[in-house]
Enzyme design. Structure first.
Site, short mmCIF file in Angstrom:
data_model
loop_
_atom_site.label_atom_id
_atom_site.label_comp_id
_atom_site.label_asym_id
_atom_site.label_seq_id
_atom_site.Cartn_x
_atom_site.Cartn_y
_atom_site.Cartn_z
N ARG A 160 1.23 -1.32 -0.43
CA ARG A 160 0.21 -0.78 -0.07
C ARG A 160 1.03 1.44 -0.06
O ARG A 160 1.71 1.56 0.62
CB ARG A 160 -1.24 0.11 1.39
CG ARG A 160 -1.78 1.78 1.32
CD ARG A 160 -3.05 1.22 2.42
NE ARG A 160 -2.65 1.16 3.07
CZ ARG A 160 -3.60 1.12 4.55
NH1 ARG A 160 -4.49 1.63 4.51
NH2 ARG A 160 -2.64 1.25 6.03
N ASP A 443 -4.09 2.64 14.34
CA ASP A 443 -3.53 3.60 13.44
C ASP A 443 -3.81 4.35 12.86
O ASP A 443 -4.48 5.19 13.67
CB ASP A 443 -3.15 2.25 12.00
CG ASP A 443 -4.40 2.47 11.68
OD1 ASP A 443 -5.66 3.33 11.44
OD2 ASP A 443 -4.71 1.51 10.05
#
Length: 528
Positions: A160, A443
């Site tokens: 990613r 996160d």
């Protein structure tokens, strides 16, 4: 450098292999070919946000109705991406890469985005670690002298890159910072496409934060350009798109269509999706969300989002991948562990029952839990791709009705958001972008929800469940109390400066007159 490329980050041992002259030339080509379009798209985001701030309510696009009603299919899905029943995610540090690839998950999403602090060393050493993993020469020795090496069978690697909104201050092309996504993608595909193909896999990516089909088309053109430049067959590069913005959710089919030669699926990025709703409708006083813990996947608008994604994917031959359950197991507390496993199992049973083709976990101990659920639903099939109903039709209104039955804003929810924001930012500034906080894996996406909710609740004077009005002075008092509580708990002089920095960032992003777009762009200014 005399070719218009400047590397401003420190060159440590091994960095020259990643930042070779040929790799930098490739980055410069990407920048010169696509940077102007990226900027135009970011300007279009700002213009649309102004319309939303003035009361505009989006919906399905009339001019793309033919795409939504078409019977087109996405391109070929590679063999090693047909069974994705469990995917594990995490940053690209050396130990994490080994453990994730060995975890038993079918896919490892190596993250340069929300689970990663984008420090120069994290980014370049992350690239080194991924190449070493592909070449099977990666190992790691822990503090206890435990040696970590790859198993014979490992997960399929998917990377990613950063979203379109982020730039990187360490590499400049013609005086401008390079887009973080182009840097992460470009270095990985340049160094590893041939290596991956030689090992009967391929260059696979997860695309974050897309807000519409035009942003997806930009990635599609980047892929086609890179394939031609690197001598790859068209369609070699494959991507899964995270549907983690409300605007992207309204254009799921258009996004698939824009990437149809390169796309293999969509992912329900639930946490950024909730943050996106708060951010995009920041001026809509009627759209206050309750405590984050109450905005579950079972509330009506989240159910519509998930089931619509499955329908769209399966109608067009793509895979639908479920989201991340934030609960994490504890190897020290059996009660916490049992509760976490039960909640994760419940979450995965709902996803499998809805027709998803796989799901995300953040911890190796959760792989068997999720796998057992999807094994039961899949039987001898690799996925649930043929499962969709032409009669099940979703309206834009289903996605845009953000009411949460029985939802409340509580003092405990306010204090939890403060704790998560401060603890996460301290960790992020220390170089770690994914961290366990209060038995949840946090996160950047979950920290964004926490700080955005604080802003939203203060901005509109939300009523707490005990009747008090949530004002800025009250939240600031709570924030100072929670900061002191963390300091007393840690008693760590090394963390003091980072905690002060975290508090300053929280003050900037939660007490501002206008909600800032991204926490990480502001925090990035404090990184070297």
């Amino acid at each position: 450098m005399d070719n218009g490329i400047r590397v401003l980050g420190a060159m440590k041992p091994g960095y020259d292999a990643v930042l070779s002259s040929s790799a930098l030339d490739f980055l410069a080509e990407l920048h010169r070919a696509f940077e102007s379009r990226r900027r135009e798209l970011m300007e279009a985001r700002a213009v649309l946000q102004q319309k939303l701030d003035q009361g505009f309510v989006p919906g399905f696009r009339e001019e793309t109705a033919a795409i939504r009603g078409g019977d087109w299919q996405v391109g070929r899905i590679p063999e090693d991406l047909r069974d994705r029943r469990v995917e594990i995610t995490g940053p690209t540090d050396r130990k994490m890469v080994i453990n994730a690839l060995n975890s038993g998950a079918r896919v490892f999403m190596a993250d340069f985005e929300d689970a990663n602090t984008p420090s120069w060393s994290n980014l370049i050493e992350g690239q080194m670690n991924l190449t070493d993993a592909i070449e099977r020469r990666i190992d790691f020795v822990g503090d206890n002298q435990k040696v970590y090496k790859l198993n014979d069978e490992v997960a399929t690697l998917v990377v990613r890159p950063r979203g379109w909104h982020l730039t990187d201050k360490h590499i400049q092309v013609d005086g401008d910072p390079i887009a973080g996504g182009l840097m992460d993608f470009g270095l990985y595909v340049f160094h590893n496409a041939a290596r991956l193909l030689n090992r009967h896999t391929g260059p696979y990516f997860y695309l974050p934060k897309l807000e519409g089909a035009e942003e997806a088309k930009l990635w599609d053109d980047v892929f086609s350009f890179s394939e031609q430049r690197l001598g790859l067959e068209h369609g070699t590069i494959k991507a899964t798109v995270l549907i983690e913005t409300i605007l992207g959710a309204l254009e799921m089919e258009e996004i698939l269509y824009a990437l149809r030669d390169h796309v293999v699926g969509l992912n329900a990025g639930r946490w950024d999706y909730i943050f996106s709703i708060i951010k995009k409708f920041r001026n809509h006083a009627s759209e206050l969300l309750p405590d984050r813990a109450q905005v579950t996947m079972t509330v009506p608008f989240m159910r519509a989002y998930a089931t619509h994604l499955v329908q769209v994917c399966h109608r067009h031959g793509a895979h639908a991948i479920g989201g991340m359950a934030a609960f994490i197991p504890s190897r020290r507390d059996p009660a916490v562990n049992q509760e976490a496993l039960a909640k994760v199992r419940e979450d995965k049973e709902r996803e499998a029952g809805d027709g998803f083709d796989g799901t995300w976990v953040a911890h190796p101990d959760l792989v068997p839990v999720a796998k057992a659920v999807f094994d039961e639903y899949f039987g001898d099939k690799p996925n649930q791709g043929g499962r969709w109903s032409p009669e099940q039709v979703h309206r834009a209104e289903d996605l845009l009705d953000f009411r949460v039955p029985g939802g409340q804003v509580t003092e405990a929810g306010v204090r939890n958001n403060i704790q998560v924001s401060l603890r996460y930012l301290e960790s992020w500034l220390h170089g770690t972008g994914a961290v366990a906080i209060l038995n949840l894996m946090e996160d950047a996406a979950t920290a964004e929800i926490a700080r955005a909710q604080l802003w939203q609740w203060m901005h509109y004077g939300a009523a707490l469940s005990d009747g008090r009005k949530l004002t800025a002075p009250l939240v600031r008092q709570m924030a100072e109390e929670e900061l002191d509580r963390i300091r007393q708990e840690w008693r760590d002089p090394d963390a003091e400066a980072r905690l002060d920095g975290a508090f300053a960032i929280l003050d900037q992003v939660s007490f501002a007159e206008t909600l800032p777009d991204f926490l990480t762009t502001i925090a990035y200014q404090q990184l070297e």
